[in-house]
Design a protein around this motif. Structure first.
Motif, PDB file in Angstrom:
ATOM      1  N   PHE A  64     -11.834  -8.912  -8.068  1.00 43.35           N
ATOM      2  CA  PHE A  64     -10.856  -8.203  -7.246  1.00 43.35           C
ATOM      3  C   PHE A  64      -9.546  -8.140  -8.012  1.00 43.35           C
ATOM      4  O   PHE A  64      -9.259  -8.978  -8.869  1.00 43.35           O
ATOM      5  CB  PHE A  64     -10.656  -8.894  -5.887  1.00 43.35           C
ATOM      6  CG  PHE A  64     -10.176 -10.315  -5.966  1.00 43.35           C
ATOM      7  CD1 PHE A  64      -8.821 -10.611  -6.050  1.00 43.35           C
ATOM      8  CD2 PHE A  64     -11.081 -11.366  -5.967  1.00 43.35           C
ATOM      9  CE1 PHE A  64      -8.375 -11.916  -6.120  1.00 43.35           C
ATOM     10  CE2 PHE A  64     -10.644 -12.690  -6.039  1.00 43.35           C
ATOM     11  CZ  PHE A  64      -9.297 -12.959  -6.109  1.00 43.35           C
ATOM     12  N   GLY A  65      -8.768  -7.114  -7.710  1.00 45.89           N
ATOM     13  CA  GLY A  65      -7.507  -6.946  -8.418  1.00 45.89           C
ATOM     14  C   GLY A  65      -6.865  -5.619  -8.080  1.00 45.89           C
ATOM     15  O   GLY A  65      -6.936  -5.155  -6.943  1.00 45.89           O
ATOM     16  N   ALA A  66      -6.255  -4.993  -9.083  1.00 47.44           N
ATOM     17  CA  ALA A  66      -5.521  -3.751  -8.854  1.00 47.44           C
ATOM     18  C   ALA A  66      -5.593  -2.874 -10.095  1.00 47.44           C
ATOM     19  O   ALA A  66      -5.863  -3.350 -11.206  1.00 47.44           O
ATOM     20  CB  ALA A  66      -4.070  -4.046  -8.498  1.00 47.44           C
ATOM     21  N   PHE A  67      -5.350  -1.570  -9.900  1.00 54.76           N
ATOM     22  CA  PHE A  67      -5.373  -0.630 -11.010  1.00 54.76           C
ATOM     23  C   PHE A  67      -4.289   0.422 -10.809  1.00 54.76           C
ATOM     24  O   PHE A  67      -3.785   0.629  -9.702  1.00 54.76           O
ATOM     25  CB  PHE A  67      -6.743   0.051 -11.125  1.00 54.76           C
ATOM     26  CG  PHE A  67      -7.067   0.954  -9.971  1.00 54.76           C
ATOM     27  CD1 PHE A  67      -6.891   2.329 -10.063  1.00 54.76           C
ATOM     28  CD2 PHE A  67      -7.561   0.438  -8.780  1.00 54.76           C
ATOM     29  CE1 PHE A  67      -7.190   3.168  -8.998  1.00 54.76           C
ATOM     30  CE2 PHE A  67      -7.869   1.268  -7.708  1.00 54.76           C
ATOM     31  CZ  PHE A  67      -7.678   2.641  -7.821  1.00 54.76           C
ATOM     32  N   MET A  68      -3.925   1.093 -11.905  1.00 55.03           N
ATOM     33  CA  MET A  68      -3.007   2.235 -11.864  1.00 55.03           C
ATOM     34  C   MET A  68      -3.670   3.380 -12.615  1.00 55.03           C
ATOM     35  O   MET A  68      -4.356   3.154 -13.614  1.00 55.03           O
ATOM     36  CB  MET A  68      -1.670   1.878 -12.506  1.00 55.03           C
ATOM     37  CG  MET A  68      -0.979   0.682 -11.882  1.00 55.03           C
ATOM     38  SD  MET A  68       0.612   0.275 -12.670  1.00 55.03           S
ATOM     39  CE  MET A  68       1.634   1.578 -12.003  1.00 55.03           C
ATOM     40  N   ARG A  69      -3.472   4.587 -12.122  1.00 50.59           N
ATOM     41  CA  ARG A  69      -4.062   5.754 -12.778  1.00 50.59           C
ATOM     42  C   ARG A  69      -2.983   6.797 -13.046  1.00 50.59           C
ATOM     43  O   ARG A  69      -2.357   7.322 -12.125  1.00 50.59           O
ATOM     44  CB  ARG A  69      -5.170   6.365 -11.929  1.00 50.59           C
ATOM     45  CG  ARG A  69      -5.902   7.522 -12.633  1.00 50.59           C
ATOM     46  CD  ARG A  69      -6.906   8.180 -11.714  1.00 50.59           C
ATOM     47  NE  ARG A  69      -7.929   7.234 -11.282  1.00 50.59           N
ATOM     48  CZ  ARG A  69      -8.804   7.504 -10.314  1.00 50.59           C
ATOM     49  NH1 ARG A  69      -8.766   8.673  -9.688  1.00 50.59           N
ATOM     50  NH2 ARG A  69      -9.700   6.593  -9.974  1.00 50.59           N
ATOM     51  N   TYR A  70      -2.770   7.062 -14.353  1.00 51.83           N
ATOM     52  CA  TYR A  70      -1.845   8.102 -14.791  1.00 51.83           C
ATOM     53  C   TYR A  70      -2.675   9.320 -15.172  1.00 51.83           C
ATOM     54  O   TYR A  70      -3.557   9.230 -16.026  1.00 51.83           O
ATOM     55  CB  TYR A  70      -1.035   7.639 -15.998  1.00 51.83           C
ATOM     56  CG  TYR A  70      -0.231   6.387 -15.760  1.00 51.83           C
ATOM     57  CD1 TYR A  70       1.064   6.468 -15.278  1.00 51.83           C
ATOM     58  CD2 TYR A  70      -0.761   5.136 -16.037  1.00 51.83           C
ATOM     59  CE1 TYR A  70       1.815   5.332 -15.076  1.00 51.83           C
ATOM     60  CE2 TYR A  70      -0.023   3.985 -15.832  1.00 51.83           C
ATOM     61  CZ  TYR A  70       1.265   4.087 -15.357  1.00 51.83           C
ATOM     62  OH  TYR A  70       2.002   2.958 -15.151  1.00 51.83           O
TER      63      TYR A  70
END
Length: 212
Positions: A64-70
């Motif tokens: 589990f965690g987090a992501f960013m999408r550019y």
């Protein structure tokens, strides 16, 4: 580990100025590891008994965690950070002894995973690939019952991800194949001798994320 963090920060700064669309969100998932079915014959330094150590099974891991999408046009860059936990079971057999039955030894380990995916999106379908760094956090192993056992984990190991995914509204589904650059079990040291499987482990990973 500091180099890995700086690499991700540097990637953020570069793509932030040039990518028009930015999304981020949490993600959870499961994974399964494929390891070569291989055995090692070793001698217990304390008793002198011959022991056969072999891979038995791997339970589903979780992360589990987090992501960013550019994203700009059809192309995107996706930095990610996950806590990853896995469990492996080994079978231990005393060779030539009928008094001591086979026993199963469980090993659990946790990593902090830094990932950077470069991809292409057409409609709802996404394709991608990129490196991942597994930063070692913790290990609990019943293999320590073997006299002379010592776990020598590297601070970081590396792998490559291939990704197939799709977006449904705010939901992002990913299916990934991971190829590790390090042979499984390279950290197992018994009586001063290193034991590792002949092939590198592969992993299938399923992840569900939510886009803000």
């Amino acid at each position: 580990m500091n180099k890995v963090i700086l690499l991700h920060v540097f990637a953020f700064l570069i793509v932030y100025q040039s990518f028009a669309q930015l999304n981020f969100g949490p993600a959870i998932g499961i994974s399964t590891v494929k390891i070569a079915n291989q055995s090692f014959s070793l001698r217990n330094p304390g008793s002198g008994d011959s022991i056969l150590l072999s891979y038995f099974d791997s339970d589903y891991g979780y992360h589990f965690g987090a992501f960013m999408r550019y994203k700009k046009g059809h192309f995107y860059v996706q930095p990610e950070l996950y806590f990853n936990s896995n469990k492996t079971t080994y079978k231990l057999r005393n060779i030539g002894s009928i008094l001591n039955p086979d026993s199963l030894k469980v090993e659990r380990y946790q990593n902090l995973d830094f990932q950077l995916i470069f991809g292409y999106q057409l409609g709802i379908i996404r394709l991608g690939l990129g490196p991942v760094a597994h930063i070692f956090i913790n290990n609990k192993s019943e293999l320590k019952d073997i006299e002379g056992y010592e776990a020598k984990f590297k601070s970081a190991t590396y792998a490559m991800h291939l990704l197939f995914g799709f977006d449904l509204g705010k939901l992002a589904f990913d299916l990934r194949w991971e190829n590790n650059f390090t042979r499984y079990g390279d950290y197992i040291n018994i009586g001063g001798q290193n034991y590792q499987f002949s092939k590198r482990p592969t992993k299938v990973i399923a992840t569900l994320g939510y886009l803000f």
